[in-house]
Design an enzyme around this catalytic site. Structure first.
Site, mmCIF file in Angstrom:
data_model
loop_
_atom_site.group_PDB
_atom_site.id
_atom_site.type_symbol
_atom_site.label_atom_id
_atom_site.label_comp_id
_atom_site.label_asym_id
_atom_site.label_seq_id
_atom_site.Cartn_x
_atom_site.Cartn_y
_atom_site.Cartn_z
ATOM 1 N N ASN A 1 0.517 -1.040 -0.395
ATOM 2 C CA ASN A 1 -0.307 -0.074 0.094
ATOM 3 C C ASN A 1 1.043 1.278 0.099
ATOM 4 O O ASN A 1 0.420 1.921 -0.115
ATOM 5 C CB ASN A 1 -1.016 0.099 1.034
ATOM 6 N N ARG B 1 4.011 2.406 26.030
ATOM 7 C CA ARG B 1 3.559 2.446 24.117
ATOM 8 C C ARG B 1 3.404 3.768 24.178
ATOM 9 O O ARG B 1 3.869 4.657 22.990
ATOM 10 C CB ARG B 1 1.911 2.334 24.408
ATOM 11 N N MET C 1 1.329 -3.149 12.251
ATOM 12 C CA MET C 1 0.252 -3.152 12.874
ATOM 13 C C MET C 1 0.320 -2.584 14.302
ATOM 14 O O MET C 1 1.233 -3.553 15.918
ATOM 15 C CB MET C 1 1.219 -4.472 12.885
ATOM 16 N N LEU D 1 -2.693 2.171 18.356
ATOM 17 C CA LEU D 1 -2.059 3.278 18.889
ATOM 18 C C LEU D 1 -2.704 3.502 20.387
ATOM 19 O O LEU D 1 -3.950 3.732 20.775
ATOM 20 C CB LEU D 1 -2.388 4.488 18.003
ATOM 21 N N ASN E 1 -6.038 5.123 7.933
ATOM 22 C CA ASN E 1 -5.619 3.689 7.913
ATOM 23 C C ASN E 1 -6.221 2.830 6.956
ATOM 24 O O ASN E 1 -7.666 3.352 6.165
ATOM 25 C CB ASN E 1 -6.309 3.144 8.820
ATOM 26 N N HIS F 1 -8.074 -0.763 5.734
ATOM 27 C CA HIS F 1 -8.107 -2.259 6.103
ATOM 28 C C HIS F 1 -9.201 -2.760 5.036
ATOM 29 O O HIS F 1 -9.547 -2.844 4.369
ATOM 30 C CB HIS F 1 -9.470 -1.832 7.577
ATOM 31 N N GLU G 1 -10.425 4.046 19.343
ATOM 32 C CA GLU G 1 -10.840 2.121 18.751
ATOM 33 C C GLU G 1 -10.369 1.520 17.597
ATOM 34 O O GLU G 1 -10.455 2.427 16.537
ATOM 35 C CB GLU G 1 -12.725 2.441 19.267
ATOM 36 N N VAL G 2 -10.269 1.080 17.518
ATOM 37 C CA VAL G 2 -9.511 0.512 16.592
ATOM 38 C C VAL G 2 -10.683 -0.102 15.277
ATOM 39 O O VAL G 2 -11.291 -0.632 15.533
ATOM 40 C CB VAL G 2 -8.345 -1.344 16.752
ATOM 41 N N ASP G 3 -9.920 0.640 14.020
ATOM 42 C CA ASP G 3 -11.286 -0.188 13.240
ATOM 43 C C ASP G 3 -12.376 0.212 13.088
ATOM 44 O O ASP G 3 -13.070 0.016 12.282
ATOM 45 C CB ASP G 3 -10.533 -1.658 12.758
#
Ligand code: GRF
Length: 205
Positions: free
Chosen positions: A16, A68, A93, A96, A110, A112, A146-148
């Protein structure tokens, strides 16, 4: 108008990233890929970026252990040193923290490999086949804590064939990823997209 300076964050192959680098070669493209950062020193994408003449940096997460935010401060320093305007996560990967997400709010995309909100997380192609869906695809979205889960910027659907394996399906989706990510970055760099708190609420979950 000056081109937006973009950093691409990777952890692996970087196909990508390569699609974004290729798109940004067009004179009228509103963004330049100014930096590629990997959190994994051995990421093959780093070699591809160097070959393309792009500045690269490694910010290895390992020495930071469970801290982190310390890792992200190091990341943020690199980004500031290169005067980065916009961020594209491309196979990056690491989850955050809200601190970093807030810092780059509305300026970070991002990609996905699924039609969000379906199949958040990993192993999307295997799960899509197991679920028996007839359509699968790729999504570019704003990054929220929140992821994705961030507001969707672009999607492309692909058919799922009876003969598909995880690999053939992944390859079809990847081609779609390579088409929509440059389009989505163009829209963001041209100021045609914005992340408002209401769009965040609407798209959460
Ligand atoms: C892509 O499928 C992307 O959607 C996912 O991880 C994969 C990265 O591939 N987040 P590449 O490194 O861009 O080739």
């Amino acid at each position: 108008m000056a081109k937006k300076r973009v950093a691409v964050l990777i952890s692996g192959r970087g196909s990508n990233m390569t699609a974004l680098i290729e798109a940004a070669k067009a004179q009228d493209y509103p963004a330049e890929i100014a930096l590629v950062i990997s959190n994994r020193p051995a990421a093959p994408g780093l070699t591809r970026a160097r070959e393309a003449g792009i500045a690269t940096a490694i910010v290895d997460h390992a020495p930071f252990g469970a801290d982190r935010e310390a890792f992200e401060r190091a990341l943020d320093e690199e980004l500031r040193a290169h005067r980065i305007d916009l961020l594209c996560l491309a196979g990056f990967m690491r989850v955050l923290t809200p601190w970093f997400v807030k810092r780059w709010q509305g300026r970070m995309l991002n990609i996905h490999p699924a039609l969000l909100p379906q199949f958040k997380g990993l192993d999307t192609h295997r799960r899509a086949l197991a679920a028996g869906v007839k359509e699968h695809g790729a999504t570019v979205h704003f990054v929220v804590a929140e992821v994705d889960c961030g507001p969707i910027v672009a999607q492309e659907r692909v058919p799922v064939l009876d003969s598909d394996t995880e690999q053939t399906l992944a390859a079809r989706v990847l081609k779609a990823e390579h088409r929509i990510y440059p389009q989505a970055l163009r829209a963001l760099a041209e100021g045609r997209l914005s992340l408002t708190s209401s769009s965040e609420e609407k798209n959460a979950g």
